[in-house]
Motif scaffolding. Structure first.
Motif, short mmCIF file in Angstrom:
data_model
loop_
_atom_site.label_atom_id
_atom_site.label_comp_id
_atom_site.label_asym_id
_atom_site.label_seq_id
_atom_site.Cartn_x
_atom_site.Cartn_y
_atom_site.Cartn_z
N VAL A 1 0.86 -1.20 0.00
CA VAL A 1 0.00 0.00 0.00
C VAL A 1 0.89 1.24 0.00
O VAL A 1 1.74 1.39 0.89
CB VAL A 1 -0.93 0.04 1.23
N HIS A 2 0.69 2.13 -0.97
CA HIS A 2 1.48 3.36 -0.98
C HIS A 2 1.04 4.25 0.18
O HIS A 2 -0.16 4.34 0.48
CB HIS A 2 1.30 4.10 -2.30
N PRO A 3 1.98 4.91 0.87
CA PRO A 3 1.60 5.79 1.98
C PRO A 3 0.56 6.84 1.61
O PRO A 3 -0.26 7.21 2.44
CB PRO A 3 2.94 6.43 2.38
N HIS A 4 0.59 7.33 0.36
CA HIS A 4 -0.42 8.31 -0.05
C HIS A 4 -1.81 7.70 -0.01
O HIS A 4 -2.80 8.38 0.34
CB HIS A 4 -0.11 8.85 -1.44
N ASP A 5 -1.92 6.43 -0.36
CA ASP A 5 -3.22 5.75 -0.29
C ASP A 5 -3.66 5.59 1.17
O ASP A 5 -4.85 5.73 1.50
CB ASP A 5 -3.16 4.39 -0.98
N PRO B 1 10.33 4.37 -0.69
CA PRO B 1 10.15 5.71 -1.25
C PRO B 1 9.54 6.70 -0.27
O PRO B 1 9.73 7.90 -0.40
CB PRO B 1 9.20 5.47 -2.44
N ALA B 2 8.80 6.19 0.73
CA ALA B 2 8.05 7.07 1.62
C ALA B 2 7.55 6.25 2.80
O ALA B 2 7.55 5.02 2.79
CB ALA B 2 6.87 7.71 0.87
N THR B 3 7.09 6.96 3.84
CA THR B 3 6.38 6.32 4.95
C THR B 3 5.10 7.09 5.22
O THR B 3 4.92 8.22 4.77
CB THR B 3 7.21 6.30 6.25
N ALA B 4 4.23 6.47 5.98
CA ALA B 4 3.11 7.18 6.61
C ALA B 4 3.56 7.57 8.01
O ALA B 4 4.33 6.84 8.65
CB ALA B 4 1.88 6.29 6.66
N ARG B 5 3.10 8.73 8.47
CA ARG B 5 3.56 9.23 9.78
C ARG B 5 2.40 9.79 10.57
O ARG B 5 1.68 10.67 10.09
CB ARG B 5 4.62 10.31 9.59
N ALA B 6 2.23 9.28 11.77
CA ALA B 6 1.28 9.87 12.72
C ALA B 6 2.09 10.59 13.79
O ALA B 6 3.05 10.02 14.33
CB ALA B 6 0.41 8.78 13.36
N SER B 7 1.74 11.83 14.07
CA SER B 7 2.46 12.59 15.09
C SER B 7 1.46 13.29 15.99
O SER B 7 0.42 13.79 15.54
CB SER B 7 3.42 13.59 14.45
N PHE B 8 1.79 13.33 17.28
CA PHE B 8 0.83 13.72 18.30
C PHE B 8 1.17 15.06 18.94
O PHE B 8 2.32 15.52 18.92
CB PHE B 8 0.76 12.63 19.37
#
Length: 386
Positions: free
Chosen positions: A322-326, A355-362
């Protein structure tokens, strides 16, 4: 925060508390005037407020003097200022700069510009297995040719917290100066530049619950005093003639033109807000949310987590196939806002082989309910993509 939204992109920019919005509104509405120039009372009052904010910044980061704190547009401008005013005047061909693999582009590109201009080399510190800066490797690879070390205090991708004092000790034992990029640190952990023993420290106001367009460069007084300005104009001068111009002492020397007056007032309010909660409480709150998010993500076999377990407010991850943008798009449909991309850290992505990651930041405004909404969104992503 709009009701029903889980905003998990504080590492990019923080939402603003009402006290900051009120300070900005007041600054433009009932108290606005220029600073350092007017002889009328309103201007004098605004000048006092402006310089009171500088004093507040100095206390917040443990500076020895407010005059060590230069107002800039943000950390990017602060790093560029050091590059153009310190590095260009102090480095020579054959000298070297030491960076790390996880640096933000703003702590890479300015040094590349210096390197190309001055014939200076750049070396890169590798990472530990959990994607933090490897200080053992730094100690082994630093040489007398290294005159500057520039490192992130907290990684904007992995949330890894640097042992900044150890980094300073390693740098100084070898005669190098240390610059710390504190963008992700100042809103999450207590910073005392004297205890850290760094030489320069930069941060942006908008990641500290303040307005955009304002930030701080702190530098040791003796370093700032030896640095020439790189912008000319009003307020940074001592005396101007067509034969010769002399410059004001720091910090005015580096603050040419009319400053972002109301941005400074907003930054003051943001620091008061953060200190009112307490950085210890903020760090504990964000750490608990990070742990909860990492535990939720471990429930999915297809998820890869990046960064150390004990990270400061940030979780980066990838989902196989799954691409992070998706990921970001599907989460957005459920009113969960995360960041997806290379996070201005392409060399780190290359090192991770992705190429990229998904990132959650609090941030201070997040709750366990936001983590639950995030986990529901990830479950939906895995369902959609099988």
């Amino acid at each position: 925060m709009p009701a029903g939204w889980a905003y998990l992109d504080t590492a990019a920019t923080a939402q603003k508390p009402q006290v900051v919005i009120d300070a900005i509104t007041r600054g433009y509405d009932t108290t606005y005037a220029t600073v350092h120039r007017g002889v009328y009372q309103r201007s004098a009052d605004m000048t006092l407020a402006y310089e009171a904010a500088r004093e507040r910044v100095a206390r917040f980061i443990g500076a020895a003097s407010p005059n060590e704190c230069v107002f800039v547009r943000g950390a990017t401008e602060g790093i560029n200022l050091v590059a153009q005013c310190w590095a260009v005047t102090q480095l020579k061909a054959g000298d070297r700069i030491l960076l790390s693999l996880l640096e933000h582009h703003s702590n890479i590109v300015p040094w590349q510009m210096v390197a190309e201009r001055m014939g200076v080399g750049i070396d890169v510190i590798p990472l530990t297995a959990d994607h933090a800066i490897d200080l053992d490797a730094m100690a082994a690879m630093i040489r007398p040719e290294h005159k500057l070390v520039a490192l992130a205090h907290v990684s904007n991708v992995t949330g890894a917290v640097l042992d900044a004092r150890r980094a300073a000790d390693i740098a100084h034992r070898n005669g190098a100066r240390l610059l710390l990029d504190g963008c992700q640190a100042v809103a999450r952990i207590a910073v005392d530049v004297q205890a850290l023993d760094c030489d320069f420290y930069v941060f942006s106001g908008h990641k500290l619950y303040g307005p955009t367009g304002i930030g701080v460069l702190w530098g040791r007084a003796e370093l700032l005093e030896a640095m020439p300005p790189y912008q000319g104009g009003g307020a940074m001068i001592d005396k101007v003639s067509f034969e010769r111009t002399t410059y004001a002492p720091p910090p005015a020397r580096f603050e040419a033109g009319t400053p972002h007056i109301v941005g400074v007032l907003g930054l003051h309010a943001a620091i008061d807000y953060v200190d009112g909660i307490g950085l210890g409480a903020i760090h504990a709150h964000e750490t608990a949310l990070v742990h909860a998010a990492r535990e939720a993500l471990r429930g999915f076999n297809s998820v890869t987590l990046y960064g150390p377990e004990e990270s400061a407010g940030i979780v980066s991850f990838a989902i196989e196939g799954v691409h992070p943008h998706d990921i970001g798009t599907i989460l957005d449909e459920g009113h969960v806002a995360i960041r997806a991309g290379h996070h201005c850290a392409q060399p780190l992505m290359d090192a991770l082989g992705i190429p990229a990651t998904a990132r959650a930041s609090f941030g201070v405004y997040n709750s366990p309910g936001d983590v639950e909404a995030f986990a529901r969104g990830i479950e939906r992503v895995t369902r959609i993509f099988g």
